[in-house]
Enzyme design. Structure first.
Site, mmCIF file in Angstrom:
data_model
loop_
_atom_site.group_PDB
_atom_site.id
_atom_site.type_symbol
_atom_site.label_atom_id
_atom_site.label_comp_id
_atom_site.label_asym_id
_atom_site.label_seq_id
_atom_site.Cartn_x
_atom_site.Cartn_y
_atom_site.Cartn_z
ATOM 1 N N ASP A 156 -15.242 3.102 3.362
ATOM 2 C CA ASP A 156 -15.127 1.687 3.755
ATOM 3 C C ASP A 156 -16.437 0.915 3.570
ATOM 4 O O ASP A 156 -16.472 -0.299 3.753
ATOM 5 C CB ASP A 156 -14.660 1.584 5.213
ATOM 6 N N SER A 170 -7.753 12.054 2.442
ATOM 7 C CA SER A 170 -7.404 10.906 3.287
ATOM 8 C C SER A 170 -7.202 11.352 4.723
ATOM 9 O O SER A 170 -6.331 12.176 5.026
ATOM 10 C CB SER A 170 -6.122 10.245 2.768
ATOM 11 N N ARG A 182 0.820 -1.217 0.000
ATOM 12 C CA ARG A 182 0.000 0.000 0.000
ATOM 13 C C ARG A 182 0.857 1.272 0.000
ATOM 14 O O ARG A 182 1.949 1.288 0.563
ATOM 15 C CB ARG A 182 -0.959 -0.037 1.199
HETATM 16 C C1 S3P Z 1 -9.106 5.613 8.095
HETATM 17 C C2 S3P Z 1 -9.236 6.336 6.955
HETATM 18 C C3 S3P Z 1 -9.623 5.756 5.665
HETATM 19 C C4 S3P Z 1 -10.256 4.389 5.831
HETATM 20 C C5 S3P Z 1 -9.506 3.521 6.797
HETATM 21 C C6 S3P Z 1 -9.411 4.185 8.148
HETATM 22 C C7 S3P Z 1 -8.652 6.299 9.316
HETATM 23 O O1 S3P Z 1 -8.482 5.639 4.846
HETATM 24 O O2 S3P Z 1 -10.379 3.739 4.597
HETATM 25 O O3 S3P Z 1 -10.151 2.286 6.953
HETATM 26 O O4 S3P Z 1 -8.825 5.757 10.427
HETATM 27 O O5 S3P Z 1 -8.120 7.410 9.209
HETATM 28 P P1 S3P Z 1 -7.933 6.897 4.000
HETATM 29 O O6 S3P Z 1 -7.711 7.981 4.972
HETATM 30 O O7 S3P Z 1 -6.644 6.461 3.389
HETATM 31 O O8 S3P Z 1 -9.001 7.178 2.991
#
Ligand code: S3P
Length: 428
Positions: free
Chosen positions: A311, A160, A117
């Protein structure tokens, strides 16, 4: 084969919110004194965060269902071995922010899925703040040496919360101001926790601004009850919507507006999910959800909505496959870099059980049908794919076999028990 859910009933409580659990354990490990946390997620991802923090010297009592967890700081010190984040992107990315302000070097790694990732989205701004990061490509393993940082004003190219939170944690541990803007507002749990703990965070014309008010040694201990995870609750809500009769109460669900896109879209598709007993828990809105079965119709999920349900796309796609007409999810390219290539796997798995779905560019198209889903799906060890397709298997007449079921332990260890519990048509 998943249990059939013709009639739903009773009450179910989803596990603690994964995003909030990671953040509050990290903050508690940086705070003075002993913090007491209840309702933490006991899934593997949060245990990965605890393991990494223990390697750095924090004292964290065992994370067990139904037990409060005590966290006390010991000054964080250089780890003797690489920090293993398991399957958890949130652990790796947010810990990079925590480590950016520490005066030692640490190597971060993870399982095969996590090593694939992207990490540059986080290492790039942290390097701009002055962290020294040695990476071999766009991913783990990598070595970070933190230390003296400078402030940052950053316009993130992706919406994000992990990128945003890593920068906020770096601002906190490095004691420098940061300002962040993002294309769409992502989940704001870090901002809410900072505000709850009295750290200097505010919104300035849509930008998130952090200006340190207390040094890391002055960070107050935090006592918090973590609400249930709407991303986990979504699977029970979906199973109830797909049933033929009954009513389900899903208790203690976090309904932070940056996370409730799944409810907004479900309403638009014709479901009715009532929010009752609205309250506040440590700066987060919480409610119980009352759900009844519904006939759904297709919809268009816009790019702006995606961060609020990122999600939940797998489970919404499964529901879309039961709806009348087509559903389109716009701009969901990010799903390619989640725990698996979720975008391709949602579409290929729907096809594997006899339904119609395809990826066009960065959009996902799902054609609704009332055909019983039958076939085997590949979860690629991705917890949310396993749970979404298990829900599809509850449809009367359906026969959906999962390539594995263990991955649910990442975010919802009691998932299969809960899925059985909500059946009102058979004695449990
Ligand atoms: C999360 C943010 C999301 C999500 C992940 C948890 C977090 O990812 O998909 O399961 O706790 O900040 P991204 O911030 O990369 O979109």
């Amino acid at each position: 084969m998943a249990p059939k859910v013709r009639r739903v009933g009773g009450v179910v409580r989803p596990p603690g919110d994964k995003s909030i659990s990671h953040r509050v354990v990290m903050l508690a490990a940086l705070a003075r004194g002993t913090s007491e946390l209840s309702g933490l997620l006991t899934g593997d991802d949060v245990k990965s965060t605890a393991r990494v923090l223990r390697q750095l010297g924090a004292k964290i009592s065992p994370i067990r269902e139904g037990m409060a967890v005590q966290v006390s700081r010991a000054p964080l010190t250089a780890p003797r071995a690489p920090l293993h984040s398991g399957n958890s992107g949130t652990t790796a990315r947010l810990m990079l922010g925590v480590l950016a302000g520490q005066k030692f070097a640490a190597t971060l790694t993870g399982d095969a899925s996590l090593r694939r990732r992207p990490m540059r989205r986080v290492t790039e701004p942290l390097k701009q703040m002055g962290a020294d990061i040695k990476e071999r490509g766009d991913g783990l393993p990598l070595t970070i040496r933190g230390g003296k940082l400078r402030g940052l004003t950053y316009s993130s190219p992706v919406a994000s919360a992990q990128v945003k939170s890593a920068i906020l944690f770096a601002g906190l541990t490095g004691q420098v101001p940061v300002t962040i803007t993002e294309p769409y507002r992502s989940r704001d749990h870090t901002e809410r926790l900072f505000a709850h703990m009295g750290l200097g965070i505010h919104d300035r014309n849509g930008a998130i601004v952090f200006e340190p008010t207390v040094g890391p040694s002055g960070l107050p201990a935090v006592n918090l009850s973590v609400p249930g995870d709407i991303s986990s609750a979504a699977f029970m809500v979906a199973a109830a919507v797909c049933a033929e009769a009954g009513e389900l109460l899903v208790e203690n669900v976090g309904v932070n507006p940056t996370r409730t896109g799944v409810l907004v879209v479900l309403e638009r598709m014709g479901a009715h999910v009532e929010r009752v007993n609205l309250r506040d828990e440590g700066g987060e809105p919480v409610a119980d959800l009352l759900v009844r079965p519904a006939a759904l119709k297709g919809t268009e999920v816009t790019a702006a909505e995606i961060p609020t349900l990122v999600d939940e796309v797998p489970v919404l796609a499964v529901l879309a496959s039961r709806a009348a007409g087509e559903t389109v999810f716009r701009e969901v390219g990010e799903l390619r870099v989640k725990e698996s290539n979720r975008l391709e796997l949602i579409a290929s798995n729907l096809r594997a059980v006899g339904l119609r779905a395809e990826v066009q560019g960065n959009d996902l198209h799902v054609e609704g049908s009332d055909k019983a889903p039958r076939g085997k799906v590949e979860t690629a060890q991705d917890h949310r794919l396993a749970m979404a397709f298990a829900v599809l298997g509850t449809v009367p007449g359906g026969d959906v076999k999962l390539s594995e079921k263990k991955s649910v332990a990442i975010s919802y260890p009691g998932f299969f028990e809960d899925l059985k519990r909500i059946r009102a048509d058979v004695p449990t």
